[in-house]
Enzyme design. Structure first.
Site, PDB file in Angstrom:
ATOM      1  N   ARG A 178      75.998  21.475 -47.676  1.00 55.48           N
ATOM      2  CA  ARG A 178      74.958  20.482 -48.007  1.00 55.48           C
ATOM      3  C   ARG A 178      75.553  19.263 -48.719  1.00 55.48           C
ATOM      4  O   ARG A 178      74.933  18.714 -49.633  1.00 55.48           O
ATOM      5  CB  ARG A 178      73.866  21.088 -48.891  1.00 55.48           C
ATOM      6  CG  ARG A 178      73.031  22.141 -48.234  1.00 55.48           C
ATOM      7  CD  ARG A 178      71.845  21.494 -47.488  1.00 55.48           C
ATOM      8  NE  ARG A 178      71.086  22.500 -46.785  1.00 55.48           N
ATOM      9  CZ  ARG A 178      69.983  23.067 -47.257  1.00 55.48           C
ATOM     10  NH1 ARG A 178      69.494  22.712 -48.408  1.00 55.48           N
ATOM     11  NH2 ARG A 178      69.365  23.975 -46.556  1.00 55.48           N
ATOM     12  N   ARG A 210      70.354  15.385 -51.322  1.00 55.43           N
ATOM     13  CA  ARG A 210      69.586  14.614 -52.301  1.00 55.43           C
ATOM     14  C   ARG A 210      70.276  14.381 -53.636  1.00 55.43           C
ATOM     15  O   ARG A 210      69.812  13.573 -54.431  1.00 55.43           O
ATOM     16  CB  ARG A 210      68.237  15.294 -52.528  1.00 55.43           C
ATOM     17  CG  ARG A 210      67.276  15.003 -51.401  1.00 55.43           C
ATOM     18  CD  ARG A 210      65.990  15.760 -51.561  1.00 55.43           C
ATOM     19  NE  ARG A 210      66.233  17.185 -51.402  1.00 55.43           N
ATOM     20  CZ  ARG A 210      65.288  18.098 -51.219  1.00 55.43           C
ATOM     21  NH1 ARG A 210      64.035  17.737 -51.206  1.00 55.43           N
ATOM     22  NH2 ARG A 210      65.587  19.362 -51.065  1.00 55.43           N
ATOM     23  N   TYR A 244      62.375  32.239 -40.060  1.00 55.71           N
ATOM     24  CA  TYR A 244      61.576  31.013 -40.254  1.00 55.71           C
ATOM     25  C   TYR A 244      60.447  30.930 -39.227  1.00 55.71           C
ATOM     26  O   TYR A 244      59.329  30.528 -39.555  1.00 55.71           O
ATOM     27  CB  TYR A 244      62.461  29.766 -40.187  1.00 55.71           C
ATOM     28  CG  TYR A 244      63.154  29.489 -41.505  1.00 55.71           C
ATOM     29  CD1 TYR A 244      62.458  28.920 -42.563  1.00 55.71           C
ATOM     30  CD2 TYR A 244      64.486  29.824 -41.706  1.00 55.71           C
ATOM     31  CE1 TYR A 244      63.076  28.695 -43.793  1.00 55.71           C
ATOM     32  CE2 TYR A 244      65.112  29.603 -42.921  1.00 55.71           C
ATOM     33  CZ  TYR A 244      64.402  29.035 -43.957  1.00 55.71           C
ATOM     34  OH  TYR A 244      65.004  28.815 -45.179  1.00 55.71           O
ATOM     35  N   ASP A 287      70.267  20.259 -38.961  1.00 55.71           N
ATOM     36  CA  ASP A 287      69.668  21.401 -39.654  1.00 55.71           C
ATOM     37  C   ASP A 287      69.573  22.585 -38.710  1.00 55.71           C
ATOM     38  O   ASP A 287      69.391  22.418 -37.498  1.00 55.71           O
ATOM     39  CB  ASP A 287      68.273  21.035 -40.160  1.00 55.71           C
ATOM     40  CG  ASP A 287      67.807  22.022 -41.222  1.00 55.71           C
ATOM     41  OD1 ASP A 287      68.033  21.765 -42.408  1.00 55.71           O
ATOM     42  OD2 ASP A 287      67.236  23.064 -40.844  1.00 55.71           O
ATOM     43  N   ARG A 316      66.759   8.406 -47.167  1.00 53.02           N
ATOM     44  CA  ARG A 316      65.679   9.378 -46.978  1.00 53.02           C
ATOM     45  C   ARG A 316      64.308   8.757 -47.266  1.00 53.02           C
ATOM     46  O   ARG A 316      63.297   9.134 -46.665  1.00 53.02           O
ATOM     47  CB  ARG A 316      65.944  10.579 -47.888  1.00 53.02           C
ATOM     48  CG  ARG A 316      64.928  11.691 -47.835  1.00 53.02           C
ATOM     49  CD  ARG A 316      65.030  12.491 -46.560  1.00 53.02           C
ATOM     50  NE  ARG A 316      64.161  13.660 -46.605  1.00 53.02           N
ATOM     51  CZ  ARG A 316      62.911  13.677 -46.159  1.00 53.02           C
ATOM     52  NH1 ARG A 316      62.392  12.602 -45.626  1.00 53.02           N
ATOM     53  NH2 ARG A 316      62.185  14.777 -46.233  1.00 53.02           N
TER      54      ARG A 316
HETATM   55  O1  CP3 Z   1      75.743  20.986 -45.141  1.00 55.20           O
HETATM   56  C1  CP3 Z   1      75.347  19.868 -44.775  1.00 55.20           C
HETATM   57  O2  CP3 Z   1      75.372  18.859 -45.497  1.00 55.20           O
HETATM   58  C2  CP3 Z   1      74.907  19.710 -43.322  1.00 55.20           C
HETATM   59  C3  CP3 Z   1      73.529  19.648 -43.061  1.00 55.20           C
HETATM   60  C4  CP3 Z   1      72.660  20.857 -43.306  1.00 55.20           C
HETATM   61  C5  CP3 Z   1      71.341  20.719 -43.772  1.00 55.20           C
HETATM   62  N1  CP3 Z   1      70.766  21.967 -43.738  1.00 55.20           N
HETATM   63  C6  CP3 Z   1      70.730  19.453 -44.179  1.00 55.20           C
HETATM   64  C7  CP3 Z   1      69.463  19.482 -44.876  1.00 55.20           C
HETATM   65  C8  CP3 Z   1      72.884  22.203 -43.048  1.00 55.20           C
HETATM   66  C9  CP3 Z   1      74.154  22.880 -42.591  1.00 55.20           C
HETATM   67  C10 CP3 Z   1      71.669  22.899 -43.310  1.00 55.20           C
HETATM   68  C11 CP3 Z   1      71.535  24.352 -43.094  1.00 55.20           C
HETATM   69  C12 CP3 Z   1      70.270  25.011 -43.416  1.00 55.20           C
HETATM   70  N2  CP3 Z   1      68.993  24.524 -43.303  1.00 55.20           N
HETATM   71  C13 CP3 Z   1      70.164  26.357 -43.822  1.00 55.20           C
HETATM   72  C14 CP3 Z   1      71.329  27.299 -43.978  1.00 55.20           C
HETATM   73  C15 CP3 Z   1      72.099  27.059 -45.195  1.00 55.20           C
HETATM   74  C16 CP3 Z   1      71.435  27.425 -46.465  1.00 55.20           C
HETATM   75  O3  CP3 Z   1      71.269  26.531 -47.296  1.00 55.20           O
HETATM   76  O4  CP3 Z   1      71.124  28.608 -46.615  1.00 55.20           O
HETATM   77  C17 CP3 Z   1      68.798  26.657 -44.004  1.00 55.20           C
HETATM   78  C18 CP3 Z   1      68.232  27.983 -44.471  1.00 55.20           C
HETATM   79  C19 CP3 Z   1      68.078  25.494 -43.645  1.00 55.20           C
HETATM   80  C20 CP3 Z   1      66.598  25.310 -43.639  1.00 55.20           C
HETATM   81  C21 CP3 Z   1      66.273  24.204 -44.553  1.00 55.20           C
HETATM   82  N3  CP3 Z   1      66.345  22.858 -44.208  1.00 55.20           N
HETATM   83  C22 CP3 Z   1      65.953  24.281 -45.937  1.00 55.20           C
HETATM   84  C23 CP3 Z   1      65.773  25.573 -46.722  1.00 55.20           C
HETATM   85  C24 CP3 Z   1      65.828  22.963 -46.409  1.00 55.20           C
HETATM   86  C25 CP3 Z   1      65.587  22.505 -47.807  1.00 55.20           C
HETATM   87  C26 CP3 Z   1      64.210  22.099 -48.049  1.00 55.20           C
HETATM   88  C27 CP3 Z   1      64.087  21.422 -49.398  1.00 55.20           C
HETATM   89  O5  CP3 Z   1      63.012  20.857 -49.616  1.00 55.20           O
HETATM   90  O6  CP3 Z   1      65.019  21.431 -50.190  1.00 55.20           O
HETATM   91  C28 CP3 Z   1      66.072  22.102 -45.307  1.00 55.20           C
HETATM   92  C29 CP3 Z   1      66.038  20.629 -45.334  1.00 55.20           C
HETATM   93  C30 CP3 Z   1      67.371  19.979 -45.416  1.00 55.20           C
HETATM   94  N4  CP3 Z   1      68.393  20.272 -44.582  1.00 55.20           N
HETATM   95  C31 CP3 Z   1      67.771  18.949 -46.322  1.00 55.20           C
HETATM   96  C32 CP3 Z   1      69.094  18.625 -45.993  1.00 55.20           C
HETATM   97  C33 CP3 Z   1      69.950  17.573 -46.585  1.00 55.20           C
HETATM   98  C34 CP3 Z   1      66.897  18.295 -47.387  1.00 55.20           C
HETATM   99  C35 CP3 Z   1      65.875  17.459 -46.688  1.00 55.20           C
HETATM  100  C36 CP3 Z   1      65.358  16.346 -47.520  1.00 55.20           C
HETATM  101  O7  CP3 Z   1      66.090  15.383 -47.766  1.00 55.20           O
HETATM  102  O8  CP3 Z   1      64.174  16.399 -47.872  1.00 55.20           O
END
Ligand code: CP3
Length: 346
Positions: free
Chosen positions: A31, A35, A155, A80, A44
């Site tokens: 990640r 943010r 999910y 994602d 964003r």
């Molecule tokens: O690592 C990286 O920077 C690459 C991009 C990446 C994102 N998500 C960007 C993202 C990767 C590899 C993921 C993987 C992901 N997404 C997982 C597996 C890894 C883990 O953390 O366990 C899972 C379970 C998801 C599903 C998901 N997408 C979640 C739980 C969230 C967070 C929601 C939140 O409100 O925090 C996301 C959204 C997401 N994916 C964000 C980012 C940067 C945040 C979105 C935002 O800016 O609002």
């Protein structure tokens, strides 16, 4: 390319193949574009999350933020694991303080049968353009991503992140055959998704089976490992480097090491030298600093990071990372301090 740049370019790939002869390990951060970065938040504020993933110029710009601002040793495609869920026509939105919310979670076998047949390479063709853009600019390797079938299924069933995966596990124990049908379908889509990223030029792909730690040992073998194996054995190039990550995965490290994945990304509970003993010298180990360490001051971060560097000193297959993703409210300067520290390790 300067000699220093040449070393940096090779570092991640050499560690991935357990051949890093340099004094320091490579570092990237799960990640890493997110943010905690003011620059990310600015972008964003203007775009919907999925537009950020889909518009090639924006996705490329966001992928490059941690390269330009932190100078980490690998880039990770901004996307994602729920992109597959979106592609299946189940909209995913990201609600403040809730996380992902899936439109019409699936509730019965008929819902699985009614999922559309999609051609991933058409539906997600923008990924090819993003990877092509990035490969033209990047001097470090590009890591692609994919979800583990069990995690993606959870999910689709729960409709959001869950503390217990109650609906998913109930389904697995009550209607095992249809649960396998769903996992198998997601594994097939995952193979196509990874093949697309291989064709486009990704240098490695990390598979996030983040919630496999909810499973007891027999179910981990049956519902998680079996489909990770299907993916490892199903992608078009059997030698293409895959990295497996599951939160809490250290308890399953021995089993995960039986797959053909080149690297295991290990959560923060484990003592990495112990995991090295368990898995042997052929598989790279990535991790595993507790992300919460980054809430500490610089002295605390230095102390904890040095413990890990010391533990893995001389290990040719060590990739420095966190045990899970970087948290959104962390101070950017603390993350930079960690990266600088690892990069100056001699
Ligand atoms: O690592 C990286 O920077 C690459 C991009 C990446 C994102 N998500 C960007 C993202 C990767 C590899 C993921 C993987 C992901 N997404 C997982 C597996 C890894 C883990 O953390 O366990 C899972 C379970 C998801 C599903 C998901 N997408 C979640 C739980 C969230 C967070 C929601 C939140 O409100 O925090 C996301 C959204 C997401 N994916 C964000 C980012 C940067 C945040 C979105 C935002 O800016 O609002």
């Amino acid at each position: 390319m300067s000699p220093q740049e040449k070393v940096q370019t090779a570092l991640f790939s050499e560690a991935l193949y357990c051949k890093n002869e340099q004094k320091r390990p490579p570092i990237w951060i799960m990640r890493q574009a997110g943010r905690y970065m003011p620059e990310y938040k600015k972008i964003r504020a203007q775009y919907d999350f999925w537009d950020m993933c889909r518009i090639p110029e924006i996705a490329s710009e966001v992928t490059l933020l941690p390269i330009n601002l932190l100078d980490v040793d690998a880039a990770v495609l901004f996307s994602d694991i729920l992109l597959i869920v979106e592609a299946l026509g189940r909209g995913v939105s990201f609600e403040d303080k809730i996380g992902p919310v899936i439109d019409r979670p699936i509730t019965c076998e008929r819902d699985i049968d009614l999922l559309p047949q999609i051609a991933v390479e058409e539906k997600l063709s923008f990924i090819t353009e993003i990877i092509h853009n990035l490969k033209g600019t990047l001097k470090v390797p590009l890591i692609g991503l994919c979800g583990g079938p069990f995690t993606v299924a959870s999910y689709l069933i729960e409709g959001m992140s869950s503390k217990t995966l109650k609906l998913t596990k109930k389904w697995a124990f009550q209607q095992e055959a249809s649960f396998h049908k769903l996992l198998d379908k997601i594994a097939d889509l995952s193979i196509e998704f990874i093949n697309l990223q291989i064709d486009a030029g990704a240098d490695a792909v990390q598979i996030f089976d983040s919630w496999a730690n909810f499973l007891a040992y027999p179910q981990f073998l049956d519902f998680s490992l079996r489909y990770l194996n299907k993916i490892c054995n199903g992608i078009k190039d059997p030698n293409f480097p895959l990295i497996l990550f599951a939160k809490g995965s250290s308890i399953f490290a021995k089993e995960l090491a039986t797959t053909s994945a080149k690297a295991l990304s290990i959560d923060w509970n484990a003592h990495l030298p112990d995991i090295r003993q368990i898995v042997g010298p052929q598989v790279a180990l990535q991790g595993n600093l507790d992300p919460f360490v980054l809430y500490g001051n610089k002295e605390t971060i230095t102390r904890e990071a040095k413990k890990l560097l010391h533990d893995m000193e001389g290990d040719k297959g060590f990739i420095f990372n966190l045990g899970h993703g970087v948290l959104p409210d962390l101070a950017f300067d603390n993350v930079r301090h960690l990266v600088d520290l690892v990069k100056s390790h001699a």
